[in-house]
Design a protein around this motif. Structure first.
Motif, short mmCIF file in Angstrom:
data_model
loop_
_atom_site.label_atom_id
_atom_site.label_comp_id
_atom_site.label_asym_id
_atom_site.label_seq_id
_atom_site.Cartn_x
_atom_site.Cartn_y
_atom_site.Cartn_z
N ILE B 137 -0.10 0.28 0.94
CA ILE B 137 0.27 0.49 -0.49
C ILE B 137 -0.91 1.27 -1.15
O ILE B 137 -0.93 1.86 -2.10
CB ILE B 137 0.50 -0.93 -1.27
CG1 ILE B 137 1.65 -1.56 -0.69
CG2 ILE B 137 0.34 -0.78 -2.69
CD1 ILE B 137 1.98 -3.06 -0.97
N TRP B 140 -0.34 4.91 -0.53
CA TRP B 140 0.69 5.64 -1.54
C TRP B 140 -0.02 5.48 -2.96
O TRP B 140 0.14 6.43 -3.58
CB TRP B 140 1.90 4.58 -1.48
CG TRP B 140 2.58 4.91 -0.27
CD1 TRP B 140 2.88 4.22 0.88
CD2 TRP B 140 3.42 6.07 -0.30
NE1 TRP B 140 3.85 4.74 1.68
CE2 TRP B 140 4.03 6.11 1.08
CE3 TRP B 140 3.80 7.08 -1.19
CZ2 TRP B 140 5.10 6.98 1.34
CZ3 TRP B 140 4.49 8.20 -0.72
CH2 TRP B 140 5.28 8.02 0.63
N LYS B 141 -0.84 4.64 -3.21
CA LYS B 141 -1.31 4.43 -4.57
C LYS B 141 -2.45 5.68 -4.83
O LYS B 141 -2.44 6.41 -5.80
CB LYS B 141 -2.15 3.23 -4.64
CG LYS B 141 -2.46 3.01 -6.23
CD LYS B 141 -3.36 1.68 -6.57
CE LYS B 141 -3.93 1.48 -8.28
NZ LYS B 141 -4.60 2.48 -8.52
N ASP B 193 -2.15 -7.48 -1.26
CA ASP B 193 -1.83 -6.89 -2.23
C ASP B 193 -0.65 -7.81 -2.94
O ASP B 193 0.39 -7.96 -2.52
CB ASP B 193 -1.31 -5.49 -2.27
CG ASP B 193 -1.05 -4.61 -3.42
OD1 ASP B 193 -0.24 -5.32 -4.43
OD2 ASP B 193 -1.25 -3.47 -3.52
N HIS B 289 7.12 3.02 -5.57
CA HIS B 289 5.85 2.24 -5.28
C HIS B 289 6.29 1.26 -3.98
O HIS B 289 5.68 0.33 -3.79
CB HIS B 289 5.28 1.45 -6.43
CG HIS B 289 6.06 0.62 -7.18
ND1 HIS B 289 7.36 0.82 -7.58
CD2 HIS B 289 5.78 -1.06 -7.22
CE1 HIS B 289 7.67 -0.17 -8.21
NE2 HIS B 289 7.05 -1.58 -7.96
N ILE B 291 7.58 0.11 -1.11
CA ILE B 291 7.48 0.77 0.40
C ILE B 291 8.08 -0.19 1.72
O ILE B 291 7.66 -1.55 1.77
CB ILE B 291 6.10 0.69 0.53
CG1 ILE B 291 5.24 1.82 -0.44
CG2 ILE B 291 5.63 1.71 2.17
CD1 ILE B 291 5.68 3.04 -0.66
#
Lengths: 185, 372, 142
Positions: B137, B140-141, B193, B289, B291
């Motif tokens: 994540i 991707w962020k 997360d 967001h 995934i």
């Protein structure tokens, strides 16, 4: 009781039949005047202080209808009702005529129905309460017709119905002693 | 039983009846004059979203009292679940991440419970919503932040980078020690997360707090994580109306926005995961967001999935899970969990939903706020 | 036992007209209360957000009042079928404040402030009613 005939006597009738007819006519007349007076008098009773629902009445004239149903016959009760409504509207204004006729007719029909069986199923109290509720339904139906709107039926009628159950009790309580003492006319 | 009783007893019965009726009248009269008013309090600063508390109270000051309780609790929970900041005197999720491969960290009970619950449900639901997916994540962020800062630099993360990150996402290496109250990430490079679960869990805890404090008719809405307490206290409605937004519409809290449908609920939570909340575009392709742990790419089965379930924490977890599952598998999963319903919103705004929730939806099933 | 019950069935229970409560009376009370509850719940549970009020005559809306107007203290004069009315607003409510109609039921009704409440004047064929949006949205999902 309900099998009484309603026809003017002829010359061939027994004198007792003539007098019975006249007695009945007189009784109807007295009851009409009583009903008119009660209709007017009940407007002076400030019932709103007790139950804050606008436009409610005790329905004292219903005592007369009750009495006529139990001691005379359906035709007498109906005739008294119509004459009373017309006469009352002369005193209180024509606007009330439709309401009292609608409400009164509904009450009369329901009470005549429940009165059958001579007290086996319903006491005078039950008949009177059902009559008061029917009276309110008839009045609100008339109002809905005039206003061309059904919202009174849901916003106002429920309260009136419950009030009718309450006001039906004193009406019956007033009719009971009269019925007890006047068994025959 | 006979009805032949002396007059006095009959009279007594009537008096009792009359009293009852009068009480009924009094009740309806009072009911018409209920003095509860609906208030709304909104604040930013927690869970990276707008939080609002909508509730019925007798006065503004009464409502202010409750909303203060709610806001402070949200702030406290936000610090506990935060993975980006440390706070003095608090060992939070970031502390756990910082100690990956080093040492177990004694954490607040809320964090311990959320991690335990997430591991538990991960096992129950086929492993789609993984709170140890932090490294992926984060990749991707990073690319999303880049793209949002400068749209010309928008690009999809390289597969190699994602796959490298994915080697540190083994949930079984998240060790929760109940007795010691600690969490330990066994491997260096592991990152918790809690983005997919913390908001819903926080809403659940805040709602329970508010209910305990005395706010018995309210909605706690943490950025679309809707947790409903009680029924509307307006004396009229039996259920709250929750609007299902068009995924293409501007996201705002404006309740006058046109809804695809309205769901009428009480004592329930309603949590949505959609591709329209956090995303960026590469060319004409949307990258959201949410995934998939297998493909490491955003799922594209739906625009949004909403889950209705009493517990908002579970509902939040499940909305992410369902977003990552094909419709048939997701539906089978939902139907295996008693008390859970879901609505899937596809591209083009067609909706599918579990059978039970249909009756509570205005358009789909003729539901209304007056349903018992 | 059987003797008394036969006697009871044979003779019309004149006594029971006033001395006793009959089973039918309970039926009357239950039926009327049930009807009232059904009518009441059918409407009072459905409405929600006040959108204003309207004055209706014979099914035609004469004037609508917005929420803002209901919040503002003001008097409005109306005439209908020869009767004169003063309608007052303020504090989110509305009422017949004065009328020269015969029965004054409309004035007695007092303030109304939420649907489906109404105030009616049958002689003047007027109906004042609160309007509302029954199925409002409290929050949106996002």
């Amino acid at each position: 009781m309900s099998g009484r005939t309603f026809r003017p006597p002829s010359v061939t009738d027994h004198p007792h039949a003539v007098s019975a007819y006249v007695r009945r006519l007189v009784a109807d007349g007295i009851l009409v005047s009583l009903a008119v007076v009660l209709s007017i008098v009940e407007r002076w009773i400030p019932l709103n202080f007790l139950i804050p629902v606008p436009g409610i009445k005790l329905g004292l004239a219903n005592i007369v209808t009750l009495f006529a149903l139990y001691r005379l016959a359906f035709v007498d009760a109906a005739a008294i009702l119509v004459v009373r409504c017309v006469l009352t509207s002369l005193f209180l204004g024509p606007a009330s005529l439709v309401f009292s006729l609608f409400g009164g007719t509904c009450a009369l029909l329901v009470m005549a129905l429940l009165r059958r069986g001579d007290g086996r199923a319903f006491s005078v109290y039950g008949v009177s309460m059902a009559g008061a509720a029917a009276h309110n339904i008839g009045q609100v139906a008339a109002a809905c017709l005039i206003l061309q709107d059904l919202s009174l039926a849901t916003s106002y009628l429920p309260m009136l119905l419950l009030v009718g159950l309450l006001t039906g009790i004193p009406t019956a309580a007033a009719a009971v002693p009269v019925l007890r003492r006047l068994k025959k006319i | 039983m006979t009805f032949q009783q002396p007059l006095r007893r009959t009279a007594a019965v009537f008096v009792a009846l009359a009293t009852l009726l009068a009480a009924c009248l009094g009740f309806t009269g009072c009911n018409a004059g209920v003095d509860y008013t609906k208030y709304t309090y909104q604040f930013y600063g927690t869970f990276d979203t707008l939080v609002q508390i909508v509730g019925y109270a007798r006065s503004q000051s009464e409502f202010d009292y409750y909303s203060k309780i709610g806001e402070q609790r949200f702030q406290a929970l936000n610090r506990i679940f935060d993975i980006y900041s440390t706070y003095t005197g608090l060992d939070n999720a970031k502390t756990v991440n910082d100690n990956a491969g080093i040492a177990p960290v004694k954490v607040p009970a809320e964090l311990l419970a959320l991690v335990k619950q997430s591991i538990d449900w991960y096992g129950k639901t086929g492993g789609k919503c993984n709170i140890a997916m932090g490294p992926v994540i984060a990749v991707w962020k990073k690319y999303r932040d880049l793209a949002l800062a400068d749209a010309t630099k928008a690009q999809v993360p390289p597969t190699a980078e994602l796959q490298e990150a994915a080697t540190h996402c083994d949930l079984s290496k998240v060790i929760v020690d109940d007795a010691a109250g600690t969490i330990y990430l066994e491997e260096k490079g592991m990152v918790l997360d809690l983005g997919a679960v913390a908001k819903g869990y926080a809403c659940e805890l805040v709602a329970q707090d508010l209910q305990k404090a005395g706010l018995v008719s309210c909605i706690v809405d943490g950025g679309g994580n809707i947790r409903i307490v009680g029924r509307p206290a307006d004396g009229i409605r039996q259920r709250w109306g929750v609007g299902i937004q068009d995924p293409n519409a501007d996201t705002s809290s404006d309740s006058s926005a046109v809804s695809l449908d309205i769901v009428f609920l009480h004592d329930e939570s309603f949590v949505t995961s959609g591709d329209y909340e956090r995303y960026y575009m590469v060319g004409t392709t949307r990258y959201c967001h949410l995934i998939d742990p297998v493909t490491l790419m955003p799922a594209r089965y739906f625009r949004a999935v909403a889950v209705s379930y009493p517990d908002s924490g579970i509902a939040d977890f499940m909305s992410t899970t369902l977003f990552l599952l094909p419709y048939d598998e997701g539906r089978a999963l939902v139907e295996s969990i008693p008390g859970m319903d879901a609505i899937w919103i596809f591209d083009g705004n067609t909706m599918k939903m579990t059978d039970n929730i249909k009756q509570y939806m205005k358009t789909a099933g003729g539901g209304s706020s007056s349903m018992p | 036992m059987s003797a008394t019950s036969t006697a009871r069935r044979k003779a019309p229970q004149e006594q029971s007209l006033w001395k006793t409560l009959r089973p039918g009376d309970v039926v009357v009370v239950v039926a009327v209360v049930a009807l009232a509850v059904v009518l009441w719940s059918g409407s009072h549970l459905s409405a929600a957000k006040v959108t204003g009020a309207e004055l209706v005559r014979d099914g035609t809306v004469l004037r609508t009042f917005t929420v803002q107007e209901l919040d503002t203290d003001a008097n409005y004069a109306f005439e209908s079928l020869g009767y004169h009315y003063t309608i007052r607003t303020g504090g989110g409510r509305i009422r017949f404040a004065a009328a020269d109609c015969p029965d004054k039921v409309c004035v007695q009704t007092g303030w109304i402030d939420r649907p489906p409440q109404v105030a009616a004047c049958v002689p003047g064929h007027l109906l004042l009613r609160m309007t509302g949006n029954s199925d409002g949205v409290d929050v949106n999902n996002r």
